[in-house]
Design an enzyme around this catalytic site. Structure first.
Site, PDB file in Angstrom:
ATOM      1  CG  ASP A  14      -2.101  -0.951   1.059  1.00  0.00           C
ATOM      2  OD1 ASP A  14      -1.867  -2.098   0.659  1.00  0.00           O
ATOM      3  OD2 ASP A  14      -3.240  -0.552   1.350  1.00  0.00           O
ATOM      4  NE  ARG A  93      -1.638   2.264  13.818  1.00  0.00           N
ATOM      5  CZ  ARG A  93      -0.803   1.344  13.377  1.00  0.00           C
ATOM      6  NH1 ARG A  93       0.467   1.382  13.763  1.00  0.00           N
ATOM      7  NH2 ARG A  93      -1.210   0.401  12.561  1.00  0.00           N
ATOM      8  CG  ASP A 122      -4.518   1.970  12.393  1.00  0.00           C
ATOM      9  OD1 ASP A 122      -4.650   2.122  13.619  1.00  0.00           O
ATOM     10  OD2 ASP A 122      -3.956   0.983  11.891  1.00  0.00           O
ATOM     11  CB  SER A 178      -3.542  -7.414   6.468  1.00  0.00           C
ATOM     12  OG  SER A 178      -4.551  -7.087   7.407  1.00  0.00           O
TER      13      SER A 178
END
Length: 409
Positions: A14, A93, A122, A178
């Site tokens: 990505d 994060r 996210d 993932s």
């Protein structure tokens, strides 16, 4: 002059394609890779970014900061989301966001870009943290950009785009799931895991051994010492937070501790299925929980549990940097002033339990003489009669007014 963008870069499919797409749009892109403990060939990823066309690729080691300033406070506050998830990704994060904002300031970049999906948490976490730290920053979120989404429906289109531009990728057209990893945990989702009735294969797990076939047969006991709710020693030896977590990850992982398979409620309103491994964090959470009940006043504990749940929501939803989280965190830290002592944990295949605990000082709330069944210890047994009588008034009045309770048989 091209405008600068700081791209949260992972080296995967990505963000590699997003890097190229941003370059095609005329931006000058500086990639930022935050090392939060994931097993990654950072040098190879850096060279890949530079080959694609990044102006610079910065690899920043934030492991120690992540453990000290995010994971350890999470343990101290007892954070757990929906009673099961220890917030491994959520805590990372804000730490990564700080690194992104610092890079934006250093390079005088106007934009921060990320590859988070438009359906996930996210995107919210990265952007709320960025806006709180740098209100003037602008965000580029390709997976919410109409033009980008028209060009790319999903991974198959990204793979074709990567091939067209000679971008090396390891992704295959049909990937089983993932992965997102850091030093606290690994999360697995999407792919075959999107079916909540599909049992995750054993080959999925990376941090933990199979507790049924690979874990040691004999249990192991370890001691963890806490000061003000923070882990400071492992087996009586003072070590850094990073060292303690690394050791516990290895030992607890060998016993297959810390696996969960759950469906959770995302902040954006969707339910998602996730499989998580948090070996060391699970041991620390359970040890802290045991010591906390031992050390805290009953009513303080109950108030603290309510605030803990609120704080877990704030962290999960991306509000680490917010007035409410700042206030609640200070309240929770205050509750930990007397959470000092040691817990003996027993590790067994697939789980761990507290088997002993002691307070750091003699003036702990646990009064062995007072609670003993062998001596009265200052407790007056007849006082319990009045206590029970007062508490029964409400029950008797309910029966007087509405009749006796029906006992089902």
């Amino acid at each position: 002059m091209a405008e600068k963008v700081i791209l949260a870069y992972s080296g995967g499919l990505d963000t590699s394609c997003i890097l190229k797409w941003l370059l095609e749009k005329g931006y000058e892109v500086i990639c930022l890779m935050a090392d939060v403990g994931q097993k990654e060939d950072f040098e190879a990823a850096k060279q890949k970014a530079l080959k694609i066309g990044a102006k610079e690729c910065v690899v920043k080691d934030v492991k120690d900061d992540f453990v000290r300033n995010y994971i350890w406070p999470g343990i101290q506050m007892g954070l757990i989301y929906e009673e099961r998830y220890l917030l491994g990704t959520s805590l990372a994060r804000p730490c990564i966001s700080v690194a992104l904002v610092e890079a934006a300031r250093k390079y005088q970049a106007k934009y921060i870009a990320h590859g988070a999906t438009g359906k996930g948490n996210d995107q919210v976490r990265f952007e709320l943290c960025a806006y709180a730290l740098m209100p003037e920053i602008k965000i580029i979120a390709p997976w919410r950009d109409d033009e980008f989404c028209q060009q790319f429906q999903g991974r198959l289109d990204l793979i074709e785009y990567a091939k067209l531009h000679n971008i090396p990728v390891t992704a295959k057209p049909s990937t089983p799931w993932s992965t997102d990893a850091n030093i606290l945990h690994i999360s697995y989702e999407s792919g075959v895991l999107e079916d909540p009735n599909h049992i995750a294969p054993e080959s999925l797990y990376e941090m933990t051994k199979d507790p049924l076939t690979q874990a040691p047969k004999e249990s192991m006991r370890i001691t963890i010492t806490f000061e003000k709710g923070l882990p400071v020693k492992l087996n009586e030896k003072a070590q850094s937070p990073l060292e303690i977590l690394e050791i516990l990850n290895y030992v607890a992982g060998s016993y297959g501790i810390g696996r969960i398979d759950i469906v959770e409620n995302r902040y954006v309103g969707l339910k998602s299925r996730g499989v998580y491994e948090t070996p060391g964090g699970t041991v620390l959470f359970k040890a802290h929980q045991d010591l906390e009940v031992f050390c805290l006043d009953r009513e303080v504990l109950r108030c603290k549990q309510y605030l803990r749940d609120r704080m877990a929501d704030y962290v999960y939803n991306g509000f680490w940097f917010s007035p409410e989280a700042n206030y609640v965190r200070q309240c929770l830290e205050l509750s930990q002033a007397n959470v000092n002592g040691q817990v003996t944990m027993e590790l067994r295949p697939g789980y761990c339990i507290a088997v002993a605990r002691k307070a750091a000082t003699a003036n702990a709330l646990y009064n062995q003489e007072l609670v003993s069944m062998d001596v009265h210890g200052g407790y007056v047994p007849r006082d319990a009669s009045g206590f029970i009588a007062i508490n029964s008034v409400r029950l008797r009045e309910h029966v007087r007014a509405f009749g006796a309770y029906e006992v089902k048989k």
